[in-house]
Design a protein around this motif. Structure first.
Motif, PDB file in Angstrom:
ATOM      1  N   ILE A 196       2.803   2.588   6.594  1.00  0.00           N
ATOM      2  CA  ILE A 196       4.097   1.968   6.896  1.00  0.00           C
ATOM      3  C   ILE A 196       3.891   0.475   7.063  1.00  0.00           C
ATOM      4  N   VAL A 197       4.599  -0.289   6.239  1.00  0.00           N
ATOM      5  CA  VAL A 197       4.474  -1.747   6.234  1.00  0.00           C
ATOM      6  C   VAL A 197       5.653  -2.334   6.997  1.00  0.00           C
ATOM      7  N   SER A 198       5.349  -3.095   8.050  1.00  0.00           N
ATOM      8  CA  SER A 198       6.404  -3.708   8.864  1.00  0.00           C
ATOM      9  C   SER A 198       6.998  -4.899   8.121  1.00  0.00           C
ATOM     10  N   ARG A 249     -12.406   1.112   0.514  1.00  0.00           N
ATOM     11  CA  ARG A 249     -11.928   2.338  -0.113  1.00  0.00           C
ATOM     12  C   ARG A 249     -11.794   2.142  -1.615  1.00  0.00           C
ATOM     13  N   ARG A 250     -12.030   3.201  -2.349  1.00  0.00           N
ATOM     14  CA  ARG A 250     -11.721   3.203  -3.780  1.00  0.00           C
ATOM     15  C   ARG A 250     -10.262   3.615  -3.877  1.00  0.00           C
ATOM     16  N   VAL A 251      -9.499   2.882  -4.666  1.00  0.00           N
ATOM     17  CA  VAL A 251      -8.057   3.101  -4.727  1.00  0.00           C
ATOM     18  C   VAL A 251      -7.632   3.259  -6.181  1.00  0.00           C
ATOM     19  N   ARG A 252      -6.923   4.346  -6.456  1.00  0.00           N
ATOM     20  CA  ARG A 252      -6.377   4.591  -7.797  1.00  0.00           C
ATOM     21  C   ARG A 252      -4.858   4.577  -7.670  1.00  0.00           C
ATOM     22  N   VAL A 253      -4.181   3.798  -8.491  1.00  0.00           N
ATOM     23  CA  VAL A 253      -2.722   3.735  -8.468  1.00  0.00           C
ATOM     24  C   VAL A 253      -2.181   5.012  -9.113  1.00  0.00           C
ATOM     25  N   VAL A 254      -1.348   5.741  -8.357  1.00  0.00           N
ATOM     26  CA  VAL A 254      -0.688   6.931  -8.896  1.00  0.00           C
ATOM     27  C   VAL A 254       0.662   6.521  -9.460  1.00  0.00           C
ATOM     28  N   ASP A 255       1.444   5.824  -8.645  1.00  0.00           N
ATOM     29  CA  ASP A 255       2.719   5.250  -9.079  1.00  0.00           C
ATOM     30  C   ASP A 255       3.061   4.114  -8.131  1.00  0.00           C
ATOM     31  N   GLN A 256       4.286   3.624  -8.186  1.00  0.00           N
ATOM     32  CA  GLN A 256       4.654   2.439  -7.414  1.00  0.00           C
ATOM     33  C   GLN A 256       4.480   2.621  -5.907  1.00  0.00           C
ATOM     34  N   GLU A 257       4.628   3.838  -5.410  1.00  0.00           N
ATOM     35  CA  GLU A 257       4.524   3.999  -3.959  1.00  0.00           C
ATOM     36  C   GLU A 257       3.390   4.916  -3.507  1.00  0.00           C
ATOM     37  N   ARG A 258       2.540   5.344  -4.415  1.00  0.00           N
ATOM     38  CA  ARG A 258       1.445   6.254  -4.059  1.00  0.00           C
ATOM     39  C   ARG A 258       0.110   5.777  -4.612  1.00  0.00           C
ATOM     40  N   LEU A 285       0.139  -5.278  -0.288  1.00  0.00           N
ATOM     41  CA  LEU A 285      -0.474  -5.369   1.046  1.00  0.00           C
ATOM     42  C   LEU A 285      -1.339  -4.137   1.336  1.00  0.00           C
ATOM     43  N   VAL A 286      -0.829  -2.955   1.040  1.00  0.00           N
ATOM     44  CA  VAL A 286      -1.582  -1.725   1.301  1.00  0.00           C
ATOM     45  C   VAL A 286      -2.769  -1.627   0.356  1.00  0.00           C
ATOM     46  N   TYR A 287      -2.565  -1.934  -0.917  1.00  0.00           N
ATOM     47  CA  TYR A 287      -3.660  -1.864  -1.893  1.00  0.00           C
ATOM     48  C   TYR A 287      -4.809  -2.781  -1.466  1.00  0.00           C
ATOM     49  N   LYS A 288      -4.476  -4.023  -1.129  1.00  0.00           N
ATOM     50  CA  LYS A 288      -5.504  -4.986  -0.727  1.00  0.00           C
ATOM     51  C   LYS A 288      -6.187  -4.559   0.572  1.00  0.00           C
ATOM     52  N   ASP A 289      -5.418  -4.073   1.525  1.00  0.00           N
ATOM     53  CA  ASP A 289      -5.993  -3.634   2.787  1.00  0.00           C
ATOM     54  C   ASP A 289      -6.973  -2.478   2.572  1.00  0.00           C
ATOM     55  N   LEU A 290      -6.603  -1.522   1.776  1.00  0.00           N
ATOM     56  CA  LEU A 290      -7.491  -0.380   1.509  1.00  0.00           C
ATOM     57  C   LEU A 290      -8.759  -0.831   0.789  1.00  0.00           C
ATOM     58  N   ARG A 291      -8.620  -1.706  -0.201  1.00  0.00           N
ATOM     59  CA  ARG A 291      -9.795  -2.228  -0.912  1.00  0.00           C
ATOM     60  C   ARG A 291     -10.689  -3.028   0.037  1.00  0.00           C
ATOM     61  N   LEU A 351      -4.069  11.102  -0.305  1.00  0.00           N
ATOM     62  CA  LEU A 351      -2.922  10.532  -0.998  1.00  0.00           C
ATOM     63  C   LEU A 351      -2.211   9.625  -0.011  1.00  0.00           C
ATOM     64  N   VAL A 352      -2.052   8.362  -0.365  1.00  0.00           N
ATOM     65  CA  VAL A 352      -1.392   7.394   0.510  1.00  0.00           C
ATOM     66  C   VAL A 352       0.005   7.129  -0.034  1.00  0.00           C
ATOM     67  N   LEU A 353       0.994   7.321   0.814  1.00  0.00           N
ATOM     68  CA  LEU A 353       2.382   7.042   0.486  1.00  0.00           C
ATOM     69  C   LEU A 353       2.776   5.762   1.205  1.00  0.00           C
ATOM     70  N   VAL A 354       3.182   4.754   0.460  1.00  0.00           N
ATOM     71  CA  VAL A 354       3.556   3.456   1.031  1.00  0.00           C
ATOM     72  C   VAL A 354       5.044   3.487   1.378  1.00  0.00           C
ATOM     73  N   LEU A 355       5.328   3.204   2.633  1.00  0.00           N
ATOM     74  CA  LEU A 355       6.710   3.144   3.115  1.00  0.00           C
ATOM     75  C   LEU A 355       6.963   1.777   3.721  1.00  0.00           C
ATOM     76  N   GLU A 356       8.204   1.356   3.647  1.00  0.00           N
ATOM     77  CA  GLU A 356       8.582   0.047   4.170  1.00  0.00           C
ATOM     78  C   GLU A 356       9.488   0.225   5.382  1.00  0.00           C
ATOM     79  N   GLU A 357       9.184  -0.525   6.437  1.00  0.00           N
ATOM     80  CA  GLU A 357      10.008  -0.476   7.635  1.00  0.00           C
ATOM     81  C   GLU A 357      11.463  -0.776   7.279  1.00  0.00           C
TER      82      GLU A 357
END
Length: 178
Positions: free
Chosen positions: A158-160, A104-113, A94-100, A125-131
């Motif tokens: 933060i993803v609800s 935005r240019r998006v590079r995967v760092v790891d599963q949550e960044r 959800l975050v990857y698609k929203d940023l794209r 640096l975007v940190l993905v967190l889950e509600e």
């Protein structure tokens, strides 16, 4: 010029052990690398699962499995490679698609960044967190320090539970007794 379009989609080969896909077609490698999709390893481009899912959702790629089966939808990929889809995949996608989708240019760092380049060229640096998933304040502060040490601004995505995304810039502040 080889454009990334739905008309001339391309094929990637899925590695079910690594849960990644790859291509060695140099036109595709160059095109995707220019858009910050995948990581080059030699003459091959390796795509993370979230990148593969995004390209499938956008109708730009089809997947060939190691045993030669063609997959053209995310649902098919999930059914065929179900072990690759972890609990945290949906917030990440959800975050990857929203940023794209926001350009935005998006590079995967790891599963949550993700490392992103915004429209002005700034890196974040975007940190993905889950509600409802608990995360300690010391862990968040460590993330802020890590980003600052790399001259980056940390953004919390933060993803609800309903799939809505809220972005917050995270900074370190110092409080003084007056």
């Amino acid at each position: 010029m080889f454009k990334l379009s739905k008309v001339n989609g391309f094929e990637v080969v899925f590695n079910d052990e690594a849960c990644t896909a790859s291509t060695s077609d140099q036109r595709v490698v160059n095109m995707l690398e220019e858009r910050w999709i995948g990581k080059k390893r030699g003459r091959e481009l390796i795509l993370e699962l979230v990148e593969v899912a995004y390209l499938i959702l956008e109708g730009r790629a089809s997947v060939k499995t190691m045993n030669g089966k063609y997959i053209r939808s995310l649902n098919e990929l999930m059914q065929h490679e179900y072990k690759c889809f972890k609990d945290f995949f949906w917030p990440q996608l959800l975050v990857y698609k929203d940023l794209r989708d926001r350009g935005r240019r998006v590079r995967v760092v790891d599963q949550e960044r993700f490392l992103i380049k915004d429209k002005s060229g700034d890196l974040r640096l975007v940190l993905v967190l889950e509600e409802k998933k608990m995360r300690g304040i010391t862990d968040i502060m460590r993330e802020v320090e890590n980003a600052r040490n790399n001259s980056l601004q940390l953004v919390l995505a933060i993803v609800s539970l309903q799939g809505d995304i809220t972005y917050y810039e995270a900074n370190k502040i110092t409080l003084e007794v007056v």
